[in-house]
Design a protein around this motif. Structure first.
Motif, mmCIF file in Angstrom:
data_model
loop_
_atom_site.group_PDB
_atom_site.id
_atom_site.type_symbol
_atom_site.label_atom_id
_atom_site.label_comp_id
_atom_site.label_asym_id
_atom_site.label_seq_id
_atom_site.Cartn_x
_atom_site.Cartn_y
_atom_site.Cartn_z
ATOM 1 N N PRO A 14 12.496 -43.671 27.571
ATOM 2 C CA PRO A 14 13.248 -42.427 27.795
ATOM 3 C C PRO A 14 12.465 -41.183 27.394
ATOM 4 O O PRO A 14 12.649 -40.129 27.983
ATOM 5 N N LEU A 15 11.560 -41.313 26.436
ATOM 6 C CA LEU A 15 10.785 -40.152 25.995
ATOM 7 C C LEU A 15 9.718 -39.741 27.004
ATOM 8 O O LEU A 15 9.177 -38.646 26.921
ATOM 9 N N SER A 16 9.423 -40.625 27.971
ATOM 10 C CA SER A 16 8.421 -40.297 28.982
ATOM 11 C C SER A 16 9.038 -39.621 30.206
ATOM 12 O O SER A 16 8.320 -39.186 31.102
ATOM 13 N N LEU A 17 10.371 -39.543 30.233
ATOM 14 C CA LEU A 17 11.076 -38.967 31.385
ATOM 15 C C LEU A 17 11.341 -37.486 31.183
ATOM 16 O O LEU A 17 11.534 -37.023 30.060
ATOM 17 N N SER A 18 11.412 -36.768 32.286
ATOM 18 C CA SER A 18 11.891 -35.389 32.208
ATOM 19 C C SER A 18 13.383 -35.430 31.878
ATOM 20 O O SER A 18 14.041 -36.470 32.018
ATOM 21 N N GLY A 19 13.921 -34.305 31.468
ATOM 22 C CA GLY A 19 15.349 -34.240 31.179
ATOM 23 C C GLY A 19 16.194 -34.633 32.381
ATOM 24 O O GLY A 19 17.171 -35.370 32.253
ATOM 25 N N TYR A 20 15.830 -34.147 33.550
ATOM 26 C CA TYR A 20 16.586 -34.467 34.755
ATOM 27 C C TYR A 20 16.503 -35.960 35.069
ATOM 28 O O TYR A 20 17.507 -36.593 35.394
ATOM 29 N N GLU A 21 15.294 -36.536 34.961
ATOM 30 C CA GLU A 21 15.136 -37.964 35.237
ATOM 31 C C GLU A 21 15.995 -38.798 34.292
ATOM 32 O O GLU A 21 16.626 -39.763 34.717
ATOM 33 N N LEU A 22 16.033 -38.426 33.023
ATOM 34 C CA LEU A 22 16.836 -39.173 32.056
ATOM 35 C C LEU A 22 18.322 -39.062 32.370
ATOM 36 O O LEU A 22 19.044 -40.056 32.370
ATOM 37 N N LEU A 23 18.799 -37.853 32.671
ATOM 38 C CA LEU A 23 20.222 -37.674 32.991
ATOM 39 C C LEU A 23 20.618 -38.485 34.220
ATOM 40 O O LEU A 23 21.680 -39.106 34.244
ATOM 41 N N MET A 24 19.781 -38.484 35.245
ATOM 42 C CA MET A 24 20.114 -39.233 36.455
ATOM 43 C C MET A 24 20.027 -40.743 36.214
ATOM 44 O O MET A 24 20.812 -41.507 36.780
ATOM 45 N N ALA A 25 19.109 -41.191 35.360
ATOM 46 C CA ALA A 25 19.054 -42.617 35.003
ATOM 47 C C ALA A 25 20.338 -43.006 34.270
ATOM 48 O O ALA A 25 20.876 -44.102 34.497
ATOM 49 N N MET A 26 20.844 -42.126 33.435
ATOM 50 C CA MET A 26 22.115 -42.390 32.759
ATOM 51 C C MET A 26 23.250 -42.432 33.784
ATOM 52 O O MET A 26 24.115 -43.310 33.721
ATOM 53 N N ALA A 27 23.250 -41.512 34.733
ATOM 54 C CA ALA A 27 24.306 -41.476 35.756
ATOM 55 C C ALA A 27 24.299 -42.745 36.605
ATOM 56 O O ALA A 27 25.357 -43.208 37.044
ATOM 57 N N ARG A 28 23.117 -43.318 36.812
ATOM 58 C CA ARG A 28 23.007 -44.556 37.598
ATOM 59 C C ARG A 28 23.302 -45.796 36.766
ATOM 60 O O ARG A 28 23.294 -46.911 37.281
ATOM 61 N N GLY A 29 23.509 -45.619 35.465
ATOM 62 C CA GLY A 29 23.794 -46.753 34.599
ATOM 63 C C GLY A 29 22.557 -47.456 34.075
ATOM 64 O O GLY A 29 22.652 -48.542 33.504
ATOM 65 N N GLU A 30 21.376 -46.866 34.245
ATOM 66 C CA GLU A 30 20.134 -47.477 33.769
ATOM 67 C C GLU A 30 19.947 -47.281 32.264
ATOM 68 O O GLU A 30 19.161 -47.994 31.648
ATOM 69 N N PHE A 31 20.606 -46.288 31.719
ATOM 70 C CA PHE A 31 20.657 -46.049 30.281
ATOM 71 C C PHE A 31 22.121 -45.821 29.927
ATOM 72 O O PHE A 31 22.903 -45.385 30.773
ATOM 73 N N PRO A 32 22.512 -46.101 28.697
ATOM 74 C CA PRO A 32 23.918 -45.873 28.334
ATOM 75 C C PRO A 32 24.276 -44.394 28.401
ATOM 76 O O PRO A 32 23.430 -43.536 28.141
ATOM 77 N N PRO A 33 25.527 -44.102 28.745
ATOM 78 C CA PRO A 33 25.961 -42.703 28.778
ATOM 79 C C PRO A 33 26.065 -42.149 27.357
ATOM 80 O O PRO A 33 26.070 -42.907 26.378
ATOM 81 N N ALA A 34 26.159 -40.851 27.253
ATOM 82 C CA ALA A 34 26.389 -40.221 25.951
ATOM 83 C C ALA A 34 27.731 -40.720 25.415
ATOM 84 O O ALA A 34 28.711 -40.776 26.165
ATOM 85 N N PRO A 35 27.805 -41.086 24.145
ATOM 86 C CA PRO A 35 29.072 -41.608 23.594
ATOM 87 C C PRO A 35 30.264 -40.674 23.799
ATOM 88 O O PRO A 35 31.376 -41.147 24.015
ATOM 89 N N ILE A 36 30.062 -39.356 23.777
ATOM 90 C CA ILE A 36 31.190 -38.437 23.947
ATOM 91 C C ILE A 36 31.839 -38.620 25.312
ATOM 92 O O ILE A 36 33.058 -38.458 25.451
ATOM 93 N N SER A 37 31.057 -38.987 26.318
ATOM 94 C CA SER A 37 31.646 -39.159 27.654
ATOM 95 C C SER A 37 32.634 -40.321 27.661
ATOM 96 O O SER A 37 33.667 -40.254 28.323
ATOM 97 N N GLU A 38 32.328 -41.365 26.915
ATOM 98 C CA GLU A 38 33.264 -42.483 26.809
ATOM 99 C C GLU A 38 34.450 -42.127 25.920
ATOM 100 O O GLU A 38 35.575 -42.536 26.179
#
Length: 155
Positions: A14-38
């Motif tokens: 995750p540290l190698s991704l841009s902010g946008y890439e990380l957010l979209m990976a989270m949206a696709r379910g490739e990384f867990p969402p932010a706990p506040i969203s749950e």
């Protein structure tokens, strides 16, 4: 033109991704969402670099004692949209934190408001600070709340 698929999250740092890439990976379910969203039950997330939206269907569990959606829930949606819009502009290795959030509540929000969508956008992005705003609309497209946020950017 062929599109390349992003690498799987198994091979992504995750540290190698841009902010946008990380957010979209989270949206696709490739990384867990932010706990506040749950925690509050956000139901949708997306956007583009510099502008991110989040959605929530209000439920009675979101109510304050007066029978409307608690201002903290509304503020959380607006803060998420504004701050994630800034997040989406970060280069790999950059971080940020919110400095402030100013919210204006314009109309009461209840379960009858239907799907809420907070859409954020970056108004100005500098090297060390960013200014963003977010608007919250109900299912009928009415503006129910607005916010501005300043963020500090760091390595």
């Amino acid at each position: 033109m062929t599109q390349t698929q992003p690498p799987s999250s198994d091979s992504l740092d995750p540290l190698s991704l841009s902010g946008y890439e990380l957010l979209m990976a989270m949206a696709r379910g490739e990384f867990p969402p932010a706990p506040i969203s749950e925690t509050i039950g956000m139901s949708g997330f997306g956007g583009e670099e510099g502008s991110i939206w989040v959605e929530l269907v209000p439920e009675p569990r979101h109510y304050n004692p007066l029978g409307t959606v608690h201002g903290g829930v509304i503020s959380t949606l607006l803060d998420t949209a504004a701050a994630c819009s800034v997040h989406s502009t970060l280069a790999p290795g950059e971080g940020y934190t919110s400095l402030d959030l100013t919210v204006k509540f314009l109309k009461p929000v209840t379960v009858d408001s239907g799907l809420l969508r907070a859409t954020g956008s970056v108004l100005q992005r500098g090297r060390r600070t960013a200014l963003a705003q977010a608007q919250l609309h109900d299912a009928q497209g009415r503006l129910v709340a607005h916010a501005t946020s300043s963020c500090m950017i760091f390595s």
